[in-house]
Design a protein around this motif. Sequence first.
Motif, PDB file in Angstrom:
ATOM      1  N   ASN A 199       5.556 -35.764   6.160  1.00  0.00           N
ATOM      2  CA  ASN A 199       6.038 -34.705   5.380  1.00  0.00           C
ATOM      3  C   ASN A 199       7.260 -34.039   6.261  1.00  0.00           C
ATOM      4  O   ASN A 199       6.920 -33.470   7.433  1.00  0.00           O
ATOM      5  CB  ASN A 199       4.994 -33.779   5.054  1.00  0.00           C
ATOM      6  N   LEU A 200       8.410 -34.169   5.790  1.00  0.00           N
ATOM      7  CA  LEU A 200       9.646 -33.511   6.374  1.00  0.00           C
ATOM      8  C   LEU A 200       9.535 -32.134   6.434  1.00  0.00           C
ATOM      9  O   LEU A 200      10.148 -31.447   7.287  1.00  0.00           O
ATOM     10  CB  LEU A 200      10.781 -33.984   5.704  1.00  0.00           C
ATOM     11  N   ASN A 201       8.810 -31.378   5.325  1.00  0.00           N
ATOM     12  CA  ASN A 201       8.540 -29.978   5.384  1.00  0.00           C
ATOM     13  C   ASN A 201       7.772 -29.320   6.269  1.00  0.00           C
ATOM     14  O   ASN A 201       8.013 -28.421   6.884  1.00  0.00           O
ATOM     15  CB  ASN A 201       8.452 -29.364   3.799  1.00  0.00           C
ATOM     16  N   THR A 202       6.392 -29.928   6.102  1.00  0.00           N
ATOM     17  CA  THR A 202       5.340 -29.495   6.919  1.00  0.00           C
ATOM     18  C   THR A 202       4.475 -30.785   7.296  1.00  0.00           C
ATOM     19  O   THR A 202       3.524 -31.098   6.583  1.00  0.00           O
ATOM     20  CB  THR A 202       4.366 -28.552   5.985  1.00  0.00           C
ATOM     21  N   PRO A 203       4.885 -31.153   8.581  1.00  0.00           N
ATOM     22  CA  PRO A 203       4.095 -32.484   9.180  1.00  0.00           C
ATOM     23  C   PRO A 203       2.532 -32.172   9.052  1.00  0.00           C
ATOM     24  O   PRO A 203       2.122 -31.176   9.620  1.00  0.00           O
ATOM     25  CB  PRO A 203       4.806 -32.739  10.472  1.00  0.00           C
ATOM     26  N   GLY A 204       1.936 -33.335   8.658  1.00  0.00           N
ATOM     27  CA  GLY A 204       0.566 -33.423   8.746  1.00  0.00           C
ATOM     28  C   GLY A 204       0.094 -34.512   9.705  1.00  0.00           C
ATOM     29  O   GLY A 204       0.838 -34.964  10.045  1.00  0.00           O
ATOM     30  N   HIS A 205      -1.266 -34.657   9.431  1.00  0.00           N
ATOM     31  CA  HIS A 205      -2.024 -35.480  10.668  1.00  0.00           C
ATOM     32  C   HIS A 205      -3.115 -36.309   9.901  1.00  0.00           C
ATOM     33  O   HIS A 205      -3.864 -35.819   9.048  1.00  0.00           O
ATOM     34  CB  HIS A 205      -2.323 -35.016  11.778  1.00  0.00           C
ATOM     35  N   HIS A 206      -3.372 -37.327  10.389  1.00  0.00           N
ATOM     36  CA  HIS A 206      -4.531 -38.500  10.023  1.00  0.00           C
ATOM     37  C   HIS A 206      -5.376 -38.688  11.233  1.00  0.00           C
ATOM     38  O   HIS A 206      -4.635 -39.575  12.054  1.00  0.00           O
ATOM     39  CB  HIS A 206      -4.157 -39.445   9.180  1.00  0.00           C
ATOM     40  N   TYR A 207      -6.249 -38.398  11.550  1.00  0.00           N
ATOM     41  CA  TYR A 207      -7.275 -38.687  12.553  1.00  0.00           C
ATOM     42  C   TYR A 207      -8.401 -39.606  12.360  1.00  0.00           C
ATOM     43  O   TYR A 207      -8.993 -39.206  11.199  1.00  0.00           O
ATOM     44  CB  TYR A 207      -7.562 -37.349  13.312  1.00  0.00           C
ATOM     45  N   TYR A 208      -8.380 -41.064  12.889  1.00  0.00           N
ATOM     46  CA  TYR A 208      -9.595 -41.684  12.447  1.00  0.00           C
ATOM     47  C   TYR A 208     -10.726 -41.730  13.321  1.00  0.00           C
ATOM     48  O   TYR A 208     -10.714 -41.669  14.456  1.00  0.00           O
ATOM     49  CB  TYR A 208      -9.083 -43.236  12.434  1.00  0.00           C
ATOM     50  N   PHE A 209     -11.881 -41.503  12.794  1.00  0.00           N
ATOM     51  CA  PHE A 209     -13.234 -41.647  13.544  1.00  0.00           C
ATOM     52  C   PHE A 209     -14.224 -42.558  12.469  1.00  0.00           C
ATOM     53  O   PHE A 209     -13.974 -42.761  11.546  1.00  0.00           O
ATOM     54  CB  PHE A 209     -13.754 -40.298  13.431  1.00  0.00           C
TER      55      PHE A 209
END
Length: 656
Positions: free
Chosen positions: A114-124
Amino acid sequence: MRQAPTPSFDDVRPYRGARLELIPLHCWNAISRDGRELGKAPADGRWTTRQYDHAETLERAQRERLNLGVRLPADVVVLDVDPRHFPDGTNSLDKLVADTGIDLSAAPHVLTGNLNTPGHHYYFRKPAGAVLLESIEGYAGLEFKSLGRQVVAAGSVHPTGGRYEWATDSPPLADMPDLPSNVLKMARRPERVAAASSDAGELTPELLAKTLEQLDPCDFGKKQHERWKELMMACHYATDGEGRQEFIDWCMGDPEYADQDWIVGRRWDSLHVNRDQKITTATLRMYLQEVGGDIASPDPEDDFDVWEDDGTVEAESSRWRFLSIDEVERLPPPKWLVQGVLVEASIAAIYGPPESCKSFLAVDMAMAIASGMDWHGRTVERGGVLYIAAEGAPGLGKRMRAWKVNRGAQGRAFQLHLMRDELNLAAEKDGGVRAFVQAVTDELGPLRLIVIDTLNQTAAGADENSAKDMGRYIASMKKLRDATGAAVVVVHHSGKDVSKGMRGSTALLGAMDTTVEVERSTDGHSIKVAVHKQKDAEREGPMRFNLEKAADSLVLKPTAMVDAGGDFDGRTDLIVELARQMASERGGSVPLKELAEAVCERDGVADKTARRRIEEAIPKHCTRDNAKQSADGGLVWQEPADPRNPKLGILVRTEG
């Protein structure tokens, strides 16, 4: 049209290595009829159950410039972080770390693009049977996504034009850590109380989306909050809570709800279907009838998988599929659950006489699959295991503890569930079986292995010699397989004449994809394991295991094993190991004749072939001075039993 990088999937090995399945999503800049962005949404209906071929999915994505998603299994959870929904002045992710101590640096990590508000995916990793809420009160902007959901794969393009990419410091995807127990506890979904009405859960999420297209979300805006709340409760009831994302997407069609998807999702997660609920599917139908609509009917093609031909997708006109020879040749080969022994999603039997250690073998395989550890050098597919212990349950705890001690796995996570309740898989009325299958899928989700120990104890009142009774039993095994995706293995007895194989009707043998016989040695210290039927792969030679003491029980220790790939030719190292083992047990030497007999029995070959293989592994000219070396550093060579008397034959000796 907005310009952006083309989706790039040059390296999908991380997903394959972690045994995660990729599915096609829409093109990154696709827009729905009501103006919603579709770049993160699945391209196909019924995508949660549709079968995908990995190579075909990649080829389709490249051809149509599609994004790809990761269809999440029951034992994986992705912490989806969307900073757009963080409360003013509060970073919910930092708060979660401070409150729980969760170590994000250990989790594989994708930046969402997301160029406006970068997000994250963390795998568990998580227990397959643990069902989680997607949102937790007090942590706005954080969602837990698992079974029934998908996340966008690295290499895809975000609707804003940025690319999903692995973080530079991300650990390998295959090394996903377990979700901490305190986080698991706070996110676990409360148990649902079964609804009394039969229409609870009658709509699929896809059908809900089609149904809601008939309603204008602006007619349920914030000034109509009670109508909106009733509609949400009705949709939740109609899908048994599974239509969350579809309801959120519909709400986003109202500008008043723009950028409030986390809040809507949180409200949805607070609902629970129960027996006393007054707002049901009928409420949804009432709102639809106000605008002259009704519950949408499924499209005929939704009952079938979509087939592709030359880039076009056509709806199937019937439920029958007729494959050409080219299509048959392109069918993927069977996948091993335990390399060389057990195939995924198969029906199998482990059988032998009483006290032959059949259950030891079943537990041994179950523990390997539940932990993801190899099975005596053979690779396994890690996943959930259900062990139905209808016989000898009290002793299983000791066996499992001994297995952990022997493999040094005391601190490892095991996805294993044990059931000790009565169960009849051969009942004339299958209502109890259907209820059991439903309970397994609801509570445990997808599984890799189901062990039924034993047939006799789960077939009350049935005649094992009756093809009709055993036909019902086999049908129940297949119901379990089809509902869970697991290989279903039944532990059974051989007949009075051991040479005739499994006890009972020949219908059992005919239905099995794999049969494995267990035979205990006369001294009781070892067993022979032989695959007698392997429907879709080449059958391997027998395997031998010693029964050795560990903790308060026994464990299986292999002697020398056949190559896990099934092709023995060229594996001279295994002959050396077998010779080393046999010679060590006999005080340092073994007659060449006895070694040849052991190779004949183990590999199912003639004496001439066995001696040729021994000669290739340990040639006649191989003496103490140029001995072969075994895996543990020991030396193996040949020499005459008595140089003065050639009639005494040749010995294979070992030292070290």
